[in-house]
Design a protein around this motif. Structure first.
Motif, short mmCIF file in Angstrom:
data_model
loop_
_atom_site.label_atom_id
_atom_site.label_comp_id
_atom_site.label_asym_id
_atom_site.label_seq_id
_atom_site.Cartn_x
_atom_site.Cartn_y
_atom_site.Cartn_z
N CYS A 1 -7.18 8.68 4.34
CA CYS A 1 -5.48 8.25 3.81
C CYS A 1 -4.95 8.63 4.45
N LYS B 1 -2.27 3.42 -1.73
CA LYS B 1 -3.72 4.36 -0.42
C LYS B 1 -3.16 3.14 0.62
N HIS C 1 -0.08 7.30 1.48
CA HIS C 1 0.33 6.76 0.09
C HIS C 1 1.48 6.93 -0.55
#
Length: 83
Positions: A24, A11, A27
């Motif tokens: 995030c 990530k 990923h």
């Protein structure tokens, strides 16, 4: 910031300057088993290159495609560098 996990993923995280919170931004499944290490390349060499290694006995280089500092897509495996 880059993190790796036993769920086989990597990530990429970015800090929001306004709130100070991390989010995030990308990923992907990087290996066939747990990913145990992730490292950025030296920024003078390539600020968009990371290396991972996993319990699948593979070390892989990934290129992060960006435009104007924004991540365009998850890591793209560079197979010619697969060890």
């Amino acid at each position: 910031m880059a993190t790796c996990s036993t769920d086989r993923t990597v990530k990429i995280w970015s800090s929001d300057a306004g709130t100070g919170k991390w989010r995030c931004t990308a990923h992907w499944q990087a290996h066939e088993s747990s990913v145990v290490r992730v490292r950025w390349a030296d920024p003078e060499y390539s600020p968009s290159l990371i290396a991972t290694c996993g319990f699948d006995c593979k070390a892989i280089l990934w290129e992060l495609k960006t435009q104007n500092g924004e991540l365009l897509q998850p890591g793209v495996e560079l197979p010619q560098y697969r060890l």
